[in-house]
Design a protein around this motif. Structure first.
Motif, mmCIF file in Angstrom:
data_model
loop_
_atom_site.group_PDB
_atom_site.id
_atom_site.type_symbol
_atom_site.label_atom_id
_atom_site.label_comp_id
_atom_site.label_asym_id
_atom_site.label_seq_id
_atom_site.Cartn_x
_atom_site.Cartn_y
_atom_site.Cartn_z
ATOM 1 N N THR A 1 0.769 -1.238 -0.002
ATOM 2 C CA THR A 1 0.074 0.068 0.087
ATOM 3 C C THR A 1 0.877 1.507 0.010
ATOM 4 O O THR A 1 2.117 1.379 0.404
ATOM 5 C CB THR A 1 -0.884 0.142 1.284
ATOM 6 O OG1 THR A 1 -0.176 0.009 2.392
ATOM 7 C CG2 THR A 1 -1.696 -1.232 1.575
ATOM 8 N N MET B 1 -7.067 -1.037 1.665
ATOM 9 C CA MET B 1 -5.816 -0.557 1.799
ATOM 10 C C MET B 1 -4.940 -1.513 0.823
ATOM 11 O O MET B 1 -3.672 -0.985 0.000
ATOM 12 C CB MET B 1 -5.111 -0.356 3.040
ATOM 13 C CG MET B 1 -5.673 0.375 3.793
ATOM 14 S SD MET B 1 -5.024 0.309 5.393
ATOM 15 C CE MET B 1 -3.097 1.076 5.085
ATOM 16 N N ASN C 1 0.264 3.924 1.891
ATOM 17 C CA ASN C 1 0.272 3.817 3.558
ATOM 18 C C ASN C 1 1.108 2.775 4.201
ATOM 19 O O ASN C 1 0.371 1.886 4.355
ATOM 20 C CB ASN C 1 -1.089 4.164 3.858
ATOM 21 C CG ASN C 1 -0.960 4.513 5.400
ATOM 22 O OD1 ASN C 1 0.108 4.819 6.253
ATOM 23 N ND2 ASN C 1 -2.356 4.810 6.067
ATOM 24 N N ASP D 1 -10.664 -2.577 6.086
ATOM 25 C CA ASP D 1 -9.872 -1.755 6.086
ATOM 26 C C ASP D 1 -8.432 -2.021 5.491
ATOM 27 O O ASP D 1 -7.900 -1.629 4.527
ATOM 28 C CB ASP D 1 -9.271 -1.077 7.357
ATOM 29 C CG ASP D 1 -10.316 0.076 7.863
ATOM 30 O OD1 ASP D 1 -11.103 0.487 7.159
ATOM 31 O OD2 ASP D 1 -10.339 0.262 9.074
#
Length: 424
Positions: A37, A53, A39, A49
Motif C-alpha cells: 500500500t 488498503m 500507506n 480496512d
C-alpha cells in the motif's frame, strides 16, 4: 450470490491479511506483512480496512464470506472477453493454511495463518494461493457457476443446483461489467500504444499459458509446472527490462546482446515469432523515448508493474467510448440485457427467492476499472433498472419506494445500513 462483473473477485485475501480476520472482521488486526500500500501504517486495521488498503483487495472480498459468512454458491455472470474462468461449474474448497496440526475452530488460528484454495487453476496458481485440499484447515465448499448474460437469457434448461430451494441471495453488480478497463495496461497504453500492444503479445503468447488454456482444473504435476514456468518467465522478463533500463543513455538495446534472449526462447512454441516480438518491442521502446525525449526508466517501471496483471480483461479494442461523458449505445444495450436477464430468471428456475435480501454495487472507478467519464450516468442507469425490477416504480427513494439506497463513496464515505435504520 449473483455476481455481475468483469472479474470473478474470488481471489484469496493476500498473505498480509490474517485468515482469522475473515471470522472476526470487525476486530483490529496486525498485518502479517506489507499489504503493498501507499500507506505503510497497517497496524490495528479491521478486515474491511485491510482489503481497502491492499492493491488486490478489490478482488478478495467474496471468499471471506464463503469461509466464515455462510455464502455457499456464487453465480459469476461475465463478459465473453473475460477469460479468468471458462464457462461451467466449479466445485472446490477454500480454507486456511497454517503449520499447526490442531485447529478445531477459528479461535485456534495463529495470526500468520492465511486463506488458500484447493482449485488447481491458473487464477489461484498465479497468486500462489493454491494448495492441496488435504492441507486446508476449516475448509468450506465453493460452488461456482460461470456463465455469460446472453447464455443465461437464451437458455431453456435451468442450472442444476442441489438443495437450493428458494434460498436468500445477494445481487452484486460491478459497473465495470458494462465497460472495463485494465488500469495497469492503460497506464502503459497512454505512454505508447505500439509498445503496449507488443508487450501484451510478448508476455501472454507463451507456451505454459497456451497449454492450460480452457482447462477447468490442472493436475498436481501440471499445476507445479505452470507455477514454476510463470515465476521463472517473469524473472527473465524483469531481468531483461532492468538491463535495458540500465543501458547508457543513447545506447541501442540489441536483444542478442542479452543473456536473457536464450532463456526467453524456451517459452514460445513458435520461437522465431516470439523473438521477433521482443526485437520489435525493444525497437519501439527506443524510438518512443528518442522521439519524446523521455527517459526509458519510467516506461520500464510501468511495464514491470503491469507484468503480473497483463491478462486482466479490458474492452479497449472491442468497445470504445463514443465521446467523453456521453453514454454509448452499447452500454445502454448492456444495461437492458442485464435487466432482461434478472427478469427472466429461467436459468436459475426456482433456486432463489423472488427478491434479493441485499443489493450491492461497486463503482470501481478509483481503481481505474470503470472510466471516470461514464461512472455517474452508468450508475444512474443501473439503479433505475434495478428499481424498475424490484420496486416497480421510478420513484428512486420516494416515500413508497421498497428499496433503501445507501451511498458509501466520496462525500458519503462511511455511510452504513445501520445509520439508515437508526434514522427510520
Amino acid at each position: 450470490m449473483l455476481h455481475w462483473d468483469s472479474h470473478p473477485d474470488l481471489a484469496c485475501p493476500n498473505e498480509g491479511i490474517p485468515a482469522a480476520a475473515c471470522f472476526m472482521p470487525r476486530k483490529d488486526w496486525r498485518s502479517n506483512r506489507s499489504l503493498d500500500t501507499v500507506n505503510e501504517n497497517v497496524e490495528g486495521k479491521n478486515l474491511y480496512d485491510m482489503l481497502d488498503m491492499s492493491q488486490g483487495g478489490i478482488a478478495e472480498w467474496i471468499l471471506p464470506l464463503i469461509l466464515a459468512g455462510g455464502l455457499v454458491r456464487v453465480f459469476w455472470i461475465k463478459n465473453n472477453f473475460c477469460k479468468q474462468f471458462e464457462r461451467g461449474q466449479y466445485n472446490y474448497q477454500v480454507g486456511v493454511e497454517c503449520e499447526s496440526v490442531s485447529i478445531d475452530s477459528f479461535l485456534d488460528l495463529p495470526e500468520d495463518a492465511v486463506v488458500k484454495s484447493s482449485l488447481a487453476h491458473p487464477y489461484y496458481i498465479d497468486d500462489n494461493s493454491y494448495i492441496q485440499e488435504d492441507l486446508l484447515h476449516l475448509k468450506k465448499s465453493v460452488e461456482l457457476f460461470v456463465l455469460e448474460a446472453d447464455e443465461a437469457i437464451d437458455t431453456e434448461t435451468p442450472l442444476e443446483v442441489e438443495d437450493a430451494e428458494k434460498s436468500d441471495w445477494i445481487l452484486d453488480v460491478c459497473l465495470d461489467y458494462f465497460f472495463c478497463n485494465n488500469p495497469f495496461v492503460d497506464d502503459l497504453r497512454k505512454i505508447s500504444e505500439d509498445t503496449c500492444n507488443l508487450f501484451i503479445k510478448a508476455v501472454t503468447n507463451v507456451t505454459f499459458r497456451e497449454e492450460v488454456e480452457g482447462m477447468k482444473c490442472l493436475s498436481t504435476p501440471q499445476a507445479i509446472c505452470y507455477a514454476q514456468s510463470q515465476v521463472e518467465f517473469h524473472e527473465v522478463v524483469r531481468s531483461l527490462l532492468e538491463k535495458v533500463r540500465d543501458l547508457a543513455i543513447g545506447a541501442e538495446p540489441n536483444l542478442s546482446n542479452f543473456e536473457e534472449a536464450d532463456k526467453l526462447a524456451l517459452y514460445y512454441t513458435d520461437v522465431s515469432e516470439g523473438m521477433r516480438c521482443w526485437i520489435d518491442l525493444l525497437g519501439h521502446m527506443t524510438d518512443y523515448c528518442t522521439k519524446q525525449a523521455s527517459p526509458i526508466d519510467k516506461l520500464i517501471s510501468i511495464m514491470i508493474n503491469a507484468l503480473p496483471n497483463i491478462a486482466l480483461p479490458s474492452e479497449y479494442d472491442s468497445c470504445k467510448l463514443e465521446e467523453e461523458g456521453i453514454m454509448p449505445t452499447s452500454l445502454q444495450m448492456k444495461v437492458n440485457s442485464f435487466g432482461e436477464c434478472l427478469r427472466q430468471r429461467r436459468w436459475i428456475a426456482d433456486t432463489f427467492k423472488d427478491v434479493p435480501m441485499l443489493i450491492t454495487m461497486a463503482r470501481s472507478t478509483d481503481d481505474g476499472y470503470t472510466p471516470n467519464s461514464i461512472v455517474e450516468p452508468l450508475q444512474e442507469m443501473v439503479l433505475d433498472e434495478i428499481h424498475s425490477i424490484y420496486c416497480g416504480c421510478a420513484c428512486r427513494n420516494g416515500k413508497d419506494c421498497k428499496l433503501n439506497v445507501v451511498l458509501d463513496y466520496g462525500e458519503f464515505e462511511g455511510s452504513s445500513l445501520e445509520e439508515l435504520y437508526d434514522k427510520d
